[in-house]
Write a protein that holds these residues in place. Structure first.
Motif, PDB file in Angstrom:
ATOM      1  N   ARG A   1     -31.692  24.822  36.102  1.00  0.00           N
ATOM      2  CA  ARG A   1     -30.661  25.446  36.926  1.00  0.00           C
ATOM      3  C   ARG A   1     -30.176  24.486  37.984  1.00  0.00           C
ATOM      4  O   ARG A   1     -30.935  23.635  38.462  1.00  0.00           O
ATOM      5  CB  ARG A   1     -31.189  26.724  37.569  1.00  0.00           C
ATOM      6  CG  ARG A   1     -32.344  26.527  38.529  1.00  0.00           C
ATOM      7  CD  ARG A   1     -33.009  27.872  38.871  1.00  0.00           C
ATOM      8  NE  ARG A   1     -32.087  28.766  39.555  1.00  0.00           N
ATOM      9  CZ  ARG A   1     -32.231  30.094  39.593  1.00  0.00           C
ATOM     10  NH1 ARG A   1     -33.266  30.661  38.996  1.00  0.00           N
ATOM     11  NH2 ARG A   1     -31.363  30.842  40.244  1.00  0.00           N
ATOM     12  N   ASP A   2     -28.911  24.618  38.353  1.00  0.00           N
ATOM     13  CA  ASP A   2     -28.321  23.869  39.449  1.00  0.00           C
ATOM     14  C   ASP A   2     -27.728  24.905  40.391  1.00  0.00           C
ATOM     15  O   ASP A   2     -26.618  25.405  40.165  1.00  0.00           O
ATOM     16  CB  ASP A   2     -27.243  22.913  38.920  1.00  0.00           C
ATOM     17  CG  ASP A   2     -26.676  22.017  40.005  1.00  0.00           C
ATOM     18  OD1 ASP A   2     -26.731  22.404  41.200  1.00  0.00           O
ATOM     19  OD2 ASP A   2     -26.162  20.954  39.678  1.00  0.00           O
ATOM     20  N   ASN A   3     -28.486  25.256  41.421  1.00  0.00           N
ATOM     21  CA  ASN A   3     -28.045  26.320  42.320  1.00  0.00           C
ATOM     22  C   ASN A   3     -26.778  25.947  43.080  1.00  0.00           C
ATOM     23  O   ASN A   3     -25.973  26.826  43.409  1.00  0.00           O
ATOM     24  CB  ASN A   3     -29.158  26.661  43.309  1.00  0.00           C
ATOM     25  CG  ASN A   3     -30.324  27.365  42.639  1.00  0.00           C
ATOM     26  OD1 ASN A   3     -30.153  28.070  41.650  1.00  0.00           O
ATOM     27  ND2 ASN A   3     -31.517  27.176  43.183  1.00  0.00           N
ATOM     28  N   ALA A   4     -26.577  24.685  43.334  1.00  0.00           N
ATOM     29  CA  ALA A   4     -25.366  24.258  44.039  1.00  0.00           C
ATOM     30  C   ALA A   4     -24.116  24.522  43.207  1.00  0.00           C
ATOM     31  O   ALA A   4     -23.035  24.769  43.752  1.00  0.00           O
ATOM     32  CB  ALA A   4     -25.458  22.774  44.393  1.00  0.00           C
ATOM     33  N   LYS A   5     -24.284  24.469  41.889  1.00  0.00           N
ATOM     34  CA  LYS A   5     -23.159  24.713  40.980  1.00  0.00           C
ATOM     35  C   LYS A   5     -23.186  26.120  40.392  1.00  0.00           C
ATOM     36  O   LYS A   5     -22.329  26.460  39.582  1.00  0.00           O
ATOM     37  CB  LYS A   5     -23.170  23.688  39.840  1.00  0.00           C
ATOM     38  CG  LYS A   5     -22.951  22.258  40.292  1.00  0.00           C
ATOM     39  CD  LYS A   5     -22.920  21.312  39.096  1.00  0.00           C
ATOM     40  CE  LYS A   5     -22.647  19.874  39.540  1.00  0.00           C
ATOM     41  NZ  LYS A   5     -22.630  18.936  38.381  1.00  0.00           N
ATOM     42  N   ASN A   6     -24.183  26.922  40.786  1.00  0.00           N
ATOM     43  CA  ASN A   6     -24.328  28.280  40.238  1.00  0.00           C
ATOM     44  C   ASN A   6     -24.315  28.261  38.720  1.00  0.00           C
ATOM     45  O   ASN A   6     -23.641  29.071  38.060  1.00  0.00           O
ATOM     46  CB  ASN A   6     -23.223  29.205  40.759  1.00  0.00           C
ATOM     47  CG  ASN A   6     -23.343  29.455  42.245  1.00  0.00           C
ATOM     48  OD1 ASN A   6     -24.449  29.542  42.786  1.00  0.00           O
ATOM     49  ND2 ASN A   6     -22.203  29.562  42.919  1.00  0.00           N
ATOM     50  N   THR A   7     -25.077  27.343  38.156  1.00  0.00           N
ATOM     51  CA  THR A   7     -25.072  27.142  36.711  1.00  0.00           C
ATOM     52  C   THR A   7     -26.495  27.017  36.193  1.00  0.00           C
ATOM     53  O   THR A   7     -27.347  26.390  36.826  1.00  0.00           O
ATOM     54  CB  THR A   7     -24.263  25.890  36.338  1.00  0.00           C
ATOM     55  OG1 THR A   7     -22.923  26.040  36.819  1.00  0.00           O
ATOM     56  CG2 THR A   7     -24.219  25.702  34.823  1.00  0.00           C
ATOM     57  N   VAL A   8     -26.702  27.620  35.032  1.00  0.00           N
ATOM     58  CA  VAL A   8     -27.980  27.522  34.330  1.00  0.00           C
ATOM     59  C   VAL A   8     -27.720  26.829  33.001  1.00  0.00           C
ATOM     60  O   VAL A   8     -26.666  27.031  32.379  1.00  0.00           O
ATOM     61  CB  VAL A   8     -28.574  28.918  34.089  1.00  0.00           C
ATOM     62  CG1 VAL A   8     -29.890  28.822  33.330  1.00  0.00           C
ATOM     63  CG2 VAL A   8     -28.785  29.633  35.410  1.00  0.00           C
ATOM     64  N   TYR A   9     -28.664  26.020  32.574  1.00  0.00           N
ATOM     65  CA  TYR A   9     -28.503  25.256  31.344  1.00  0.00           C
ATOM     66  C   TYR A   9     -29.623  25.585  30.359  1.00  0.00           C
ATOM     67  O   TYR A   9     -30.714  25.979  30.751  1.00  0.00           O
ATOM     68  CB  TYR A   9     -28.526  23.762  31.644  1.00  0.00           C
ATOM     69  CG  TYR A   9     -27.495  23.321  32.644  1.00  0.00           C
ATOM     70  CD1 TYR A   9     -27.842  23.155  33.983  1.00  0.00           C
ATOM     71  CD2 TYR A   9     -26.186  23.073  32.263  1.00  0.00           C
ATOM     72  CE1 TYR A   9     -26.906  22.750  34.917  1.00  0.00           C
ATOM     73  CE2 TYR A   9     -25.238  22.674  33.195  1.00  0.00           C
ATOM     74  CZ  TYR A   9     -25.597  22.515  34.521  1.00  0.00           C
ATOM     75  OH  TYR A   9     -24.656  22.120  35.440  1.00  0.00           O
ATOM     76  N   LEU A  10     -29.323  25.366  29.094  1.00  0.00           N
ATOM     77  CA  LEU A  10     -30.349  25.445  28.060  1.00  0.00           C
ATOM     78  C   LEU A  10     -30.172  24.223  27.161  1.00  0.00           C
ATOM     79  O   LEU A  10     -29.214  24.153  26.389  1.00  0.00           O
ATOM     80  CB  LEU A  10     -30.239  26.729  27.248  1.00  0.00           C
ATOM     81  CG  LEU A  10     -31.358  26.937  26.230  1.00  0.00           C
ATOM     82  CD1 LEU A  10     -32.696  27.190  26.957  1.00  0.00           C
ATOM     83  CD2 LEU A  10     -31.055  28.106  25.298  1.00  0.00           C
ATOM     84  N   GLN A  11     -31.065  23.262  27.320  1.00  0.00           N
ATOM     85  CA  GLN A  11     -31.062  22.078  26.469  1.00  0.00           C
ATOM     86  C   GLN A  11     -31.855  22.400  25.213  1.00  0.00           C
ATOM     87  O   GLN A  11     -33.028  22.760  25.298  1.00  0.00           O
ATOM     88  CB  GLN A  11     -31.686  20.886  27.197  1.00  0.00           C
ATOM     89  CG  GLN A  11     -31.775  19.626  26.360  1.00  0.00           C
ATOM     90  CD  GLN A  11     -30.420  19.053  26.019  1.00  0.00           C
ATOM     91  OE1 GLN A  11     -29.536  18.965  26.872  1.00  0.00           O
ATOM     92  NE2 GLN A  11     -30.235  18.648  24.761  1.00  0.00           N
ATOM     93  N   MET A  12     -31.220  22.264  24.072  1.00  0.00           N
ATOM     94  CA  MET A  12     -31.840  22.627  22.803  1.00  0.00           C
ATOM     95  C   MET A  12     -31.948  21.370  21.937  1.00  0.00           C
ATOM     96  O   MET A  12     -30.926  20.787  21.564  1.00  0.00           O
ATOM     97  CB  MET A  12     -31.020  23.703  22.097  1.00  0.00           C
ATOM     98  CG  MET A  12     -30.758  24.936  22.957  1.00  0.00           C
ATOM     99  SD  MET A  12     -29.952  26.275  22.056  1.00  0.00           S
ATOM    100  CE  MET A  12     -28.393  25.504  21.686  1.00  0.00           C
ATOM    101  N   ASN A  13     -33.160  20.973  21.629  1.00  0.00           N
ATOM    102  CA  ASN A  13     -33.409  19.797  20.794  1.00  0.00           C
ATOM    103  C   ASN A  13     -34.102  20.218  19.506  1.00  0.00           C
ATOM    104  O   ASN A  13     -34.646  21.324  19.402  1.00  0.00           O
ATOM    105  CB  ASN A  13     -34.276  18.796  21.548  1.00  0.00           C
ATOM    106  CG  ASN A  13     -33.617  18.282  22.810  1.00  0.00           C
ATOM    107  OD1 ASN A  13     -32.396  18.154  22.894  1.00  0.00           O
ATOM    108  ND2 ASN A  13     -34.425  17.975  23.818  1.00  0.00           N
TER     109      ASN A  13
END
Length: 112
Positions: free
Chosen positions: A70-82
């Motif tokens: 998560r990047d709280n400054a950007k209000n964004t959550v990520y899911l890296q899928m490998n």
């Protein structure tokens, strides 16, 4: 209530990678955020979660292959899928625990 918009899905070959993003319309700083997925013809299932403190939890089926962040400054959550597998094919949804908001989903298809 925060609004969530997922992006980053697409078609990828087995063994490939994708990074999903979930952009929130408001602050997610204190919110636990989760990713779910719904495979074709199946029920929605839990994939991963991240707390406000950064603790993470994963479904056994993705452990070691997927990473939530998560990047709280950007209000964004990520899911890296490998190391994607055909059985990862699904519509992936972002969810906020507080307020129980859901995005519209993004399609991930793993196929050769």
């Amino acid at each position: 209530q925060v609004q969530l918009v997922e992006s980053g899905g697409g078609l990828v070959q087995p063994g490939g990678s994708l990074r999903l993003s979930c952009a929130a319309s408001g602050s997610i700083f204190i919110n636990t955020m989760r990713w779910y997925r719904q495979p074709p013809g199946k029920q929605r299932e839990f994939v991963a979660k991240i707390t406000s403190g950064g603790s993470t939890n994963y479904a056994d089926s993705v452990k070691g292959r997927f990473t939530i962040s998560r990047d709280n400054a950007k209000n964004t959550v990520y899911l890296q899928m490998n190391s994607l597998k055909p059985e990862d094919t699904a519509v992936y949804y972002c969810n906020s625990l507080v307020g129980d908001s859901w995005g519209q989903g993004t399609q991930v298809t793993v196929s050769s």
